[in-house]
Design a protein around this motif. Structure first.
Motif, PDB file in Angstrom:
ATOM      1  N   TRP A 458       0.824  -1.207   0.000  1.00 46.00           N
ATOM      2  CA  TRP A 458       0.000   0.000   0.000  1.00 46.00           C
ATOM      3  C   TRP A 458       0.860   1.259   0.000  1.00 46.00           C
ATOM      4  O   TRP A 458       0.482   2.283  -0.575  1.00 46.00           O
ATOM      5  CB  TRP A 458      -0.970  -0.023   1.181  1.00 46.00           C
ATOM      6  CG  TRP A 458      -2.146  -0.904   0.900  1.00 46.00           C
ATOM      7  CD1 TRP A 458      -2.215  -2.250   1.105  1.00 46.00           C
ATOM      8  CD2 TRP A 458      -3.382  -0.521   0.319  1.00 46.00           C
ATOM      9  NE1 TRP A 458      -3.438  -2.727   0.684  1.00 46.00           N
ATOM     10  CE2 TRP A 458      -4.172  -1.688   0.206  1.00 46.00           C
ATOM     11  CE3 TRP A 458      -3.916   0.697  -0.110  1.00 46.00           C
ATOM     12  CZ2 TRP A 458      -5.461  -1.674  -0.329  1.00 46.00           C
ATOM     13  CZ3 TRP A 458      -5.204   0.726  -0.635  1.00 46.00           C
ATOM     14  CH2 TRP A 458      -5.952  -0.454  -0.745  1.00 46.00           C
ATOM     15  N   THR A 459       2.019   1.186   0.635  1.00 44.02           N
ATOM     16  CA  THR A 459       2.945   2.318   0.604  1.00 44.02           C
ATOM     17  C   THR A 459       3.408   2.599  -0.820  1.00 44.02           C
ATOM     18  O   THR A 459       3.490   3.756  -1.252  1.00 44.02           O
ATOM     19  CB  THR A 459       4.162   2.043   1.505  1.00 44.02           C
ATOM     20  OG1 THR A 459       3.719   1.890   2.848  1.00 44.02           O
ATOM     21  CG2 THR A 459       5.180   3.174   1.426  1.00 44.02           C
ATOM     22  N   LYS A 460       3.685   1.540  -1.557  1.00 45.79           N
ATOM     23  CA  LYS A 460       4.105   1.685  -2.954  1.00 45.79           C
ATOM     24  C   LYS A 460       3.005   2.361  -3.770  1.00 45.79           C
ATOM     25  O   LYS A 460       3.275   3.249  -4.590  1.00 45.79           O
ATOM     26  CB  LYS A 460       4.436   0.310  -3.539  1.00 45.79           C
ATOM     27  CG  LYS A 460       4.933   0.345  -4.969  1.00 45.79           C
ATOM     28  CD  LYS A 460       5.275  -1.060  -5.462  1.00 45.79           C
ATOM     29  CE  LYS A 460       5.754  -1.039  -6.910  1.00 45.79           C
ATOM     30  NZ  LYS A 460       6.063  -2.413  -7.402  1.00 45.79           N
ATOM     31  N   TYR A 461       1.759   1.951  -3.552  1.00 44.77           N
ATOM     32  CA  TYR A 461       0.632   2.581  -4.256  1.00 44.77           C
ATOM     33  C   TYR A 461       0.533   4.072  -3.906  1.00 44.77           C
ATOM     34  O   TYR A 461       0.381   4.923  -4.794  1.00 44.77           O
ATOM     35  CB  TYR A 461      -0.676   1.879  -3.894  1.00 44.77           C
ATOM     36  CG  TYR A 461      -1.887   2.724  -4.219  1.00 44.77           C
ATOM     37  CD1 TYR A 461      -2.371   2.796  -5.527  1.00 44.77           C
ATOM     38  CD2 TYR A 461      -2.518   3.490  -3.237  1.00 44.77           C
ATOM     39  CE1 TYR A 461      -3.456   3.597  -5.837  1.00 44.77           C
ATOM     40  CE2 TYR A 461      -3.594   4.292  -3.540  1.00 44.77           C
ATOM     41  CZ  TYR A 461      -4.070   4.351  -4.843  1.00 44.77           C
ATOM     42  OH  TYR A 461      -5.131   5.162  -5.147  1.00 44.77           O
ATOM     43  N   LYS A 462       0.620   4.394  -2.624  1.00 40.24           N
ATOM     44  CA  LYS A 462       0.473   5.786  -2.202  1.00 40.24           C
ATOM     45  C   LYS A 462       1.591   6.660  -2.755  1.00 40.24           C
ATOM     46  O   LYS A 462       1.364   7.812  -3.146  1.00 40.24           O
ATOM     47  CB  LYS A 462       0.422   5.862  -0.671  1.00 40.24           C
ATOM     48  CG  LYS A 462      -0.836   5.241  -0.083  1.00 40.24           C
ATOM     49  CD  LYS A 462      -0.728   5.040   1.417  1.00 40.24           C
ATOM     50  CE  LYS A 462      -1.922   4.270   1.954  1.00 40.24           C
ATOM     51  NZ  LYS A 462      -1.802   3.933   3.388  1.00 40.24           N
TER      52      LYS A 462
END
Length: 517
Positions: A458-462
Motif C-alpha cells: 500500500w505504501t508503494k501505491y500511495k
C-alpha cells in the motif's frame, strides 16, 4: 461468550460507527469524548461549511438522510442533525462519556522487547485478545473520578483534522511574535461564536490554499465586502469544484465505480490487473483532460491564475478535491477577495512581507489556515515512547497500518478514521465494521511479517498515486478494491450490486454495504 471491554476514543463520525457496530456484535463499548457533544470536527466548524460530496456519498450504510433534507450538499448544521439522528436511532448516547478527555494511553501485559519478538499479532495466534493472558490498555481520563480506565481492546477515533494545529516555522526575527495585530489558527476561528464581529471592518489576511482558507476568505468577504478586502496568500493551487458533476454526469461514474478500478495499479494486484492498468492509462489520461477542460471553462481558474500544476486525477487519488464556497470568484471579481501567490513570507509589525515579490500586506488580523499535524496528534496520545516512535512511521514513509487501521507491532489496538477518502465517513464505517468483526472472532490477523508486506504494498501505491501527499493515506480511487479486501476478510460477498452492468458501471457508495454480514 465473554465479551471483553472495548474502549473507543472520540465520538466523531468514526467513533459513532465503531460504537454502533460494537453494539451490533454484543459488546458494551465505552466511548470517551473530550467535547460535550458528538460530531468531532463537525461540531465546531465555519458557518459556511457544507458537505464536500453529495448526501448519497456522505452517509452511514444503514441510515439514509431524512426526507426533510433536500439539498445535495447540506450545511454543517444539517450534518450535525444527521449525526444526532444516527446516535439516537441506534441508542449510542448511552455508551458515550462526554467531557472525558483521554490524556494518554499505555499498553500493559508485555514489554516492548517481548512485543517486538512476536511473530503473530497480539503474541499468540493473531486474535484480538490474548487468550488466557493479561494484556490491554490503560487510559488516563481527565476529570474522571475513577482515575485510570482499563480496556481489553482500544479503538482510537481521534481524527487528523483537529486538535494539533500545523504552525509553519519561520526564520529568527521573521516570526509571528513580531506582528502587533492578532494572529490565530483556523481552528480557533472556527470555535468563535462571534466570528463576523471579530473580522468586521478589519484588514484580514488568510494564509493557505486548503478548504478552510477558501471558506474563511468567503466569510470575511461577505462581512466586509470590497470596502475592506481580505487577502488570501497561497503557495499551492488546488482543484476546487462548484459541484461534483460534469455536464450533469456525476464524477463518481469516472472514479468510483468498479470499471474505474481497472485504470489504476492497485496494491497487491496480479499480473493481469497490472497489464490492464498499464494498457488503459491513455484512456485515464484522456478522461482527466476532458474534466480539466470542462472545469476551466466553467470556473475562471485561468483568469485568476488558479489552474493547478497537477492533474485532476492526481487530485482525486490524493484527496485534494474540495468544494468552492458559493460565489467565491464573484467575490474575487468585485474586489472583496485578493489572491496573492507567494512561496515564502515572513511577519512584520503591521502585517506580512511576501518575499517572492518584495511586497507587504498590511493586516489587523492574520489567520493561519495551514492545516493540522495529524501524525503528532496520534503520537501524543501514547505514553510509552516505543509506541510514539512507531505508530505513525517516519516523515518519508506512509503511516504503517494494515488494512488502514492495525499497526502490526502494536497489540490490541485499532486506529479508525486516519485514512482519507473523498468522503471519510465511507472508509471509516467500513473499517469500523471490519474491526468489530475481528473483535467478535470473525477472522484472525495474518502473521506480523505478512501484515508488514501488505503495508509495504500500500505504501508503494500511495507513493505512486499520491506523490508528496502520500502521508494523507488517501485511498479514494481504490476504495472498491480496498472494500473488497475487507469483505473477503470477514467472509462477505464483495460484489454488492445486482446485475453485470450495475456491478461494473454504477458508482459504489455507503448504501451498497448496508447489512453487511
Amino acid at each position: 461468550m465473554d465479551r471483553k471491554r472495548v474502549g473507543i476514543v472520540g465520538a466523531g463520525v468514526s467513533g459513532l460507527a465503531a460504537c454502533k457496530h460494537a453494539l451490533d456484535k454484543g459488546f458494551s463499548p465505552v466511548v470517551f469524548e473530550a467535547d460535550d457533544t458528538i460530531g468531532g470536527v463537525w461540531a465546531h466548524t465555519l458557518q459556511s461549511t457544507r458537505l464536500q460530496a453529495p448526501t448519497t456519498s456522505f452517509r452511514f450504510s444503514d441510515l439514509a438522510w431524512p426526507a426533510s433534507v433536500t439539498a445535495t450538499y447540506p450545511g454543517h448544521h444539517e450534518v450535525m442533525e444527521y449525526l444526532r439522528l444516527y446516535a439516537c436511532e441506534f441508542d449510542l448516547l448511552k455508551c458515550i462519556k462526554f467531557s472525558s478527555q483521554v490524556l494518554g494511553v499505555e499498553y500493559f501485559g508485555a514489554t516492548e522487547e517481548e512485543i517486538m519478538e512476536w511473530k503473530h499479532w497480539s503474541g499468540d495466534d493473531g486474535k484480538a485478545f490474548r487468550a488466557g493472558k493479561d494484556g490491554g490498555w490503560s487510559l488516563k481520563v481527565k476529570d474522571l473520578k475513577i482515575g485510570a480506565v482499563e480496556v481489553d481492546f482500544l479503538i482510537l477515533c481521534i481524527g487528523r483534522h483537529s486538535g494539533t494545529p500545523n504552525i509553519p516555522e519561520f526564520p529568527v526575527s521573521k516570526g509571528p511574535e513580531f506582528f502587533k495585530g492578532k494572529i490565530l489558527h483556523s481552528m480557533d476561528y472556527s470555535y468563535m461564536d462571534n466570528a463576523a464581529e471579530f473580522v468586521k471592518g478589519k484588514s484580514v489576511t488568510i494564509i493557505g490554499s486548503g478548504k478552510s482558507a477558501f471558506d474563511i476568505a468567503a466569510e470575511v468577504a461577505k462581512v466586509n465586502g470590497a470596502a475592506q478586502p481580505c487577502t488570501m496568500i497561497y503557495r499551492t493551487k488546488h482543484w476546487r469544484v462548484d459541484k461534483f458533476s460534469m455536464w450533469g454526469v456525476n464524477l463518481n461514474y469516472f472514479y468510483l465505480n468498479r470499471i474505474s478500478q481497472l485504470f489504476v495499479h492497485k496494491p497487491g494486484e496480479g499480473f493481469l490487473h497490472y497489464m490492464l492498468a498499464s494498457a488503459l492509462s491513455p484512456l485515464r489520461w484522456a478522461i482527466t483532460k476532458v474534466i480539466e477542460t470542462y472545469l476551466k471553462q466553467r470556473i475562471p481558474l485561468q483568469k485568476h491564475g488558479m489552474v493547478p500544476d497537477y492533474s485532476f486525477s492526481f487530485a482525486m487519488s490524493s484527496c485534494l478535491i474540495a468544494m468552492l464556497p458559493k460565489g467565491f470568484y464573484d467575490r474575487v471579481d468585485d474586489g472583496s477577495i485578493i489572491l496573492k501567490n507567494s512561496k515564502r513570507f515572513s511577519f512584520c509589525s503591521d502585517g506580512i512581507n511576501l518575499e517572492d515579490g518584495e511586497e507587504s500586506i498590511k493586516s489587523d488580523i492574520i489567520i493561519l489556515a495551514t492545516g493540522f499535524r495529524g501524525d503528532q496528534k496520534l503520537r501524543d496520545i501514547f505514553t510509552a515512547n516505543w509506541c510514539r516512535n512507531i505508530v505513525a512511521g517516519s516523515s518519508d514513509t506512509s503511516v504503517p497500518l494494515y488494512r488502514e487501521c492495525i499497526h502490526p507491532r502494536i497489540p490490541q489496538l485499532a486506529i479508525v478514521g486516519y485514512s482519507e477518502s473523498l468522503t471519510d465517513i465511507y472508509v471509516s464505517e467500513r473499517v469500523a465494521n471490519w474491526v468489530i468483526h475481528f473483535l467478535a472472532g470473525g477472522f484472525q490477523m495474518p502473521s506480523v511479517r505478512r501484515m508488514e508486506e501488505s503495508v509495504a504494498e500500500w505504501t508503494k501505491y500511495k507513493n505512486l498515486y499520491n506523490g508528496k501527499y502520500f502521508r494523507r493515506s488517501c485511498i479514494s480511487t481504490v476504495n472498491i478494491w480496498f472494500n473488497d479486501l475487507l469483505c473477503q476478510d470477514i467472509g462477505c460477498n464483495p460484489r454488492r450490486k445486482k446485475g453485470f452492468l450495475a456491478e461494473w458501471f454504477q458508482p459504489y457508495g455507503p448504501a451498497d454495504y448496508a447489512g453487511l454480514c
